[in-house]
Design a protein around this motif. Structure first.
Motif, short mmCIF file in Angstrom:
data_model
loop_
_atom_site.label_atom_id
_atom_site.label_comp_id
_atom_site.label_asym_id
_atom_site.label_seq_id
_atom_site.Cartn_x
_atom_site.Cartn_y
_atom_site.Cartn_z
N GLY A 263 0.78 -1.22 0.00
CA GLY A 263 0.00 0.00 0.00
C GLY A 263 0.81 1.27 0.00
O GLY A 263 0.24 2.37 0.00
N GLY A 264 2.13 1.15 -0.04
CA GLY A 264 2.99 2.31 -0.10
C GLY A 264 3.49 2.56 -1.51
O GLY A 264 2.94 2.02 -2.49
N TYR A 265 4.56 3.31 -1.60
CA TYR A 265 5.13 3.67 -2.89
C TYR A 265 6.65 3.61 -2.80
O TYR A 265 7.25 4.01 -1.79
N ALA A 266 7.26 3.07 -3.84
CA ALA A 266 8.70 3.14 -4.01
C ALA A 266 8.99 4.23 -5.02
O ALA A 266 8.17 4.53 -5.91
N ALA A 267 10.14 4.86 -4.91
CA ALA A 267 10.48 5.95 -5.81
C ALA A 267 11.99 5.98 -6.03
O ALA A 267 12.77 5.45 -5.23
N VAL A 268 12.36 6.59 -7.14
CA VAL A 268 13.75 6.96 -7.38
C VAL A 268 13.83 8.47 -7.33
O VAL A 268 13.00 9.18 -7.93
N ILE A 269 14.80 8.98 -6.58
CA ILE A 269 15.07 10.41 -6.56
C ILE A 269 16.49 10.63 -7.06
O ILE A 269 17.33 9.73 -7.02
N GLY A 270 16.74 11.84 -7.56
CA GLY A 270 18.08 12.13 -8.08
C GLY A 270 18.18 13.57 -8.53
O GLY A 270 17.43 14.44 -8.07
N SER A 271 19.10 13.83 -9.43
CA SER A 271 19.43 15.19 -9.85
C SER A 271 18.22 15.91 -10.45
O SER A 271 17.33 15.28 -11.02
N ILE A 272 18.22 17.25 -10.35
CA ILE A 272 17.13 18.03 -10.93
C ILE A 272 17.30 18.23 -12.43
O ILE A 272 16.35 18.62 -13.11
N ASP A 273 18.49 17.95 -12.97
CA ASP A 273 18.70 17.96 -14.42
C ASP A 273 20.06 17.33 -14.70
O ASP A 273 20.88 17.14 -13.81
N ALA A 274 20.27 16.99 -15.98
CA ALA A 274 21.47 16.27 -16.38
C ALA A 274 22.67 17.22 -16.52
O ALA A 274 22.53 18.35 -17.01
#
Length: 347
Positions: A263-274
């Motif tokens: 019932g939760g969520y997995a996510a990828v976070i990272g840079s705001i741009d390349a």
């Protein structure tokens, strides 16, 4: 466990997002036991859908899916996020622009299709372009939320907002009234439907002043596709920031979201741009570029506090460009944005 790399060439392009195939008929048609949808992030959506499939003999193959968007053929670009809902696969455009701006109306779209329709013949894709209505709804939600957001920087504001309004005014575009000079440019990178039918829309930009990733809950996305009567547009129910997972001194935006079995969520976070691609976002905010990707998880409670605790699942260093994640046979796999190829990492 060291992840295994599987590489594909799919129309000479890079991949965004990773969505498990749910259609048994589609898997059977390709002699596959499992697979994923991905969207190629250049060109119109009808030319940018692809399947990554594991055949019954264990070989992985890629299949570029022919599709037809009818009157909207050639009128979209930069699909970024995929999500399942009620038998449909949804594709969300970035709603952003090129690295140097301005915002591009072609990127402000949502499309959808049924998986079973990909079994034979061109896949029918329905496209709804919102002409910055989603931009307006999300910006209003960001203003209303009890969050301190990172100011865009003068160059970003001028190139993405002021120049977009100026171009629209010269061309007498009605959508120009949906942008304000103090708006934040949106870069949509991730999406997942909730059990209630709302959408969690993950933003690569903006982020909070502390560098935390931001998502917005939208209602009414499916209703955009209703036939008959006046057009219905999504409503933003609230904006949220996930806390406790941004590297110290960095800026981190969403790169992917997927529901989890609990019932939760997995996510990828990272840079705001390349890095190294002429990004004016990074010119104004250089500490948002050299940020490696992280796999995190969180739980969303509608109407709860705007700050949502998250926890780290895995450091994905040295990768700076993980674009999607999915669970596979009890483990996780990721797709990375590579030059002229698709890279699937299977854990």
């Amino acid at each position: 466990m060291t992840p295994r790399l599987v590489e594909f060439l799919v129309a000479g392009n890079e991949a965004s997002d990773l969505l498990p195939v749910r259609s048994p008929a589609l898997l059977r048609a390709h002699g596959a036991r499992r697979g994923f949808w991905t969207v190629l992030d250049e060109g119109p959506v009808e030319r940018c859908l692809a399947l990554l499939l594991e055949r019954d003999d264990g070989e992985w193959v890629a299949h570029h899916v022919p599709a037809d968007a009818g009157p909207e053929n050639g009128r979209t670009e930069d699909g970024e996020a995929l999500a399942h809902h009620d038998g449909w696969v949804y594709v969300f455009g970035s709603h952003f622009g090129s690295k140097g701006g301005p915002l591009r109306p072609r990127r402000a779209f949502v499309a959808r299709f049924r998986e079973d329709d990909a079994v034979s013949g061109p896949l029918a894709v329905r496209v709804v372009r919102n002409r910055f209505r989603l931009h307006r709804a999300v910006n209003d939600a960001l203003v209303a939320a009890p969050l301190s957001l990172l100011p865009p920087g003068e160059q970003v504001r001028r190139r993405f907002i002021v120049e977009t309004r100026a171009r629209g005014t010269v061309r007498a575009k009605r959508w120009v009234t949906r942008l304000a000079d103090d708006d934040l440019p949106l870069n949509v990178e991730a999406a997942a439907f909730t059990p209630a039918g709302t959408v969690l829309l993950g933003l690569r930009f903006p982020v909070t002043a502390a560098g935390e990733p931001v998502y917005v809950e939208l209602a009414g996305v499916a209703e955009m596709f209703d036939d008959g009567g006046p057009a219905r547009w999504p409503r933003a129910l609230g904006a949220y920031a996930i806390t406790g997972v941004t590297p110290a001194g960095a800026l981190a935006g969403f790169r992917a979201i997927t529901p989890t079995g609990d019932g939760g969520y997995a996510a990828v976070i990272g840079s705001i741009d390349a890095l190294g691609k002429g990004s004016v976002l990074l010119d104004d905010h250089p500490h948002g570029g050299d940020v490696t990707s992280r796999h995190v998880r969180f739980r969303h409670v509608a109407g709860d506090a705007a700050r949502v605790d998250a926890e780290l699942v895995a450091e994905l260093a040295p990768f700076h460009h993980v674009e999607g994640l999915a669970e596979l046979a009890g483990g996780w796999c990721y797709v990375t944005d590579e030059d002229h190829r698709v890279a699937l990492w299977i854990g």
